[in-house]
Design an enzyme around this catalytic site. Structure first.
Site, PDB file in Angstrom:
ATOM      1  N   GLU A   1      25.993  24.815   8.007  1.00 16.95           N
ATOM      2  CA  GLU A   1      25.909  24.035   6.813  1.00 16.95           C
ATOM      3  C   GLU A   1      26.827  23.711   5.821  1.00 16.95           C
ATOM      4  O   GLU A   1      26.679  22.425   5.112  1.00 16.95           O
ATOM      5  CB  GLU A   1      24.292  23.976   6.409  1.00 16.95           C
ATOM      6  CG  GLU A   1      23.363  24.237   7.289  1.00 16.95           C
ATOM      7  CD  GLU A   1      21.229  24.599   7.013  1.00 16.95           C
ATOM      8  OE1 GLU A   1      21.873  24.525   5.420  1.00 16.95           O
ATOM      9  OE2 GLU A   1      20.791  23.914   7.339  1.00 16.95           O
TER      10      GLU A   1
ATOM     11  N   HIS B   1      16.920  17.565   7.210  1.00 16.19           N
ATOM     12  CA  HIS B   1      16.211  18.798   7.413  1.00 16.19           C
ATOM     13  C   HIS B   1      14.065  18.267   7.500  1.00 16.19           C
ATOM     14  O   HIS B   1      12.933  18.863   8.140  1.00 16.19           O
ATOM     15  CB  HIS B   1      15.938  19.326   6.688  1.00 16.19           C
ATOM     16  CG  HIS B   1      16.647  20.577   5.979  1.00 16.19           C
ATOM     17  ND1 HIS B   1      17.023  19.887   5.457  1.00 16.19           N
ATOM     18  CD2 HIS B   1      16.554  22.113   6.020  1.00 16.19           C
ATOM     19  CE1 HIS B   1      18.909  20.854   5.527  1.00 16.19           C
ATOM     20  NE2 HIS B   1      18.225  22.438   5.845  1.00 16.19           N
TER      21      HIS B   1
END
Length: 299
Positions: free
Chosen positions: A162, A196
């Site tokens: 990430e 997300h």
């Protein structure tokens, strides 16, 4: 990436946002392409499969950066364009820094994050609890290796891919387009939060939980982007990300009923106030600490 030692990256604003959004979409898409049904994100087989998938996404993110740097039509001709630099410096994996600046870039981000978590750290100390957040602890009936794989995902693989994807590859694109520090931080944060939302699908949580997750992942994305742009390196944000995953969300709801409620509440408030004060002071005073190519420091 281009083979020349110095890479010119000076995108138009819209192309920079499009490229950063494409990186975000590719990251999420790699998790689901070819998948049938609703995957259980904590199933050991799914975790192992996703390790491979996010590895592919990381490579694709680098490809997007390479295309952005190689296609002249995407570049703007402007005297305010950033100076050419090596690909390694653009991506925050290497920079010509003195030893003291390098050490500060490695140590200050996790130290600042620990200030934010001062309250939870005091809470764990008072209750003699482990630092590991609940999803990382082994539960009864947990498949063999499940807790170990979740720890690897949350503390190592997840933060690494990430930070690489959403900070090292995305933030330089936005910086190259001439966005201000705040604009680059929040644009990348929104893209990180949006990436997300898919947990509504694989974690089977209600939309209100997804909305809350979008908010706090966006806030963390803003903080991590600030760390990347401020230090010019990926390593500090990576350590801060792992530390945040280690701690999990603070248990604010347990504070009022605690035997040391007032002292614990003071610790939480002191940590958050100190964190905000330090970040604001740094953003305003801009002390010369890290020599980042992405952040103007005081002379």
């Amino acid at each position: 990436l281009p083979s020349s030692p110095a890479m010119l990256l000076c995108l138009t604003p819209w192309w920079a946002v499009f490229a950063a959004a494409a990186i975000s979409a590719l990251f999420v898409g790699c998790l689901y392409v070819g998948v049938r049904g609703v995957p259980d994100r904590d199933d050991p087989a799914v975790i192992k499969q996703r390790f491979v998938r996010v590895g592919v996404a990381s490579v694709l993110a680098l490809v997007v950066v390479g295309i952005a740097a190689s296609v002249p039509a995407l570049q703007r001709s402007d005297p305010t364009c950033p100076a050419p630099a090596s690909a390694a410096r653009w991506l925050g994996v290497a920079a010509p820094l003195p030893t003291d600046a390098l050490l500060l870039a490695l140590l200050l981000p996790p130290a600042l994050t620990a200030v934010l978590f001062f309250g939870p750290l005091v809470h764990c100390w008072l209750d003699n609890e482990p630092l590991l957040s609940d999803p990382l602890l082994r539960e009864s009936g947990d498949p063999a290796g499940g807790a170990r794989l979740r720890r690897a995902r949350n503390l190592l693989v997840g933060p690494l891919v990430e930070e690489w994807t959403f900070r090292a590859c995305s933030c330089p694109l936005l910086f190259s387009a001439g966005y201000s520090d705040a604009q680059a931080v929040w644009l990348s944060a929104v893209l990180f939060g949006a990436a997300h939302i898919h947990h509504r699908y694989d974690a089977k949580v209600p939309w209100i939980a997804v909305l809350l997750q979008f908010v706090y992942t966006s806030l963390f994305g803003a903080y991590s982007s600030y760390l990347f742009l401020r230090t010019g390196l990926i390593y500090g944000p990576l350590l801060a990300h792992s530390f945040c995953n280690l701690m999990g969300l603070p248990s604010f709801g347990r504070v009022p009923g605690h035997r040391h409620a007032w002292g614990l509440a003071a610790a939480y408030l002191a940590g958050m106030a100190s964190f905000v004060g330090l970040v604001v002071a740094d953003a305003r005073c801009r002390p010369r600490l890290f020599h980042s190519m992405f952040w103007a420091e005081a002379p």
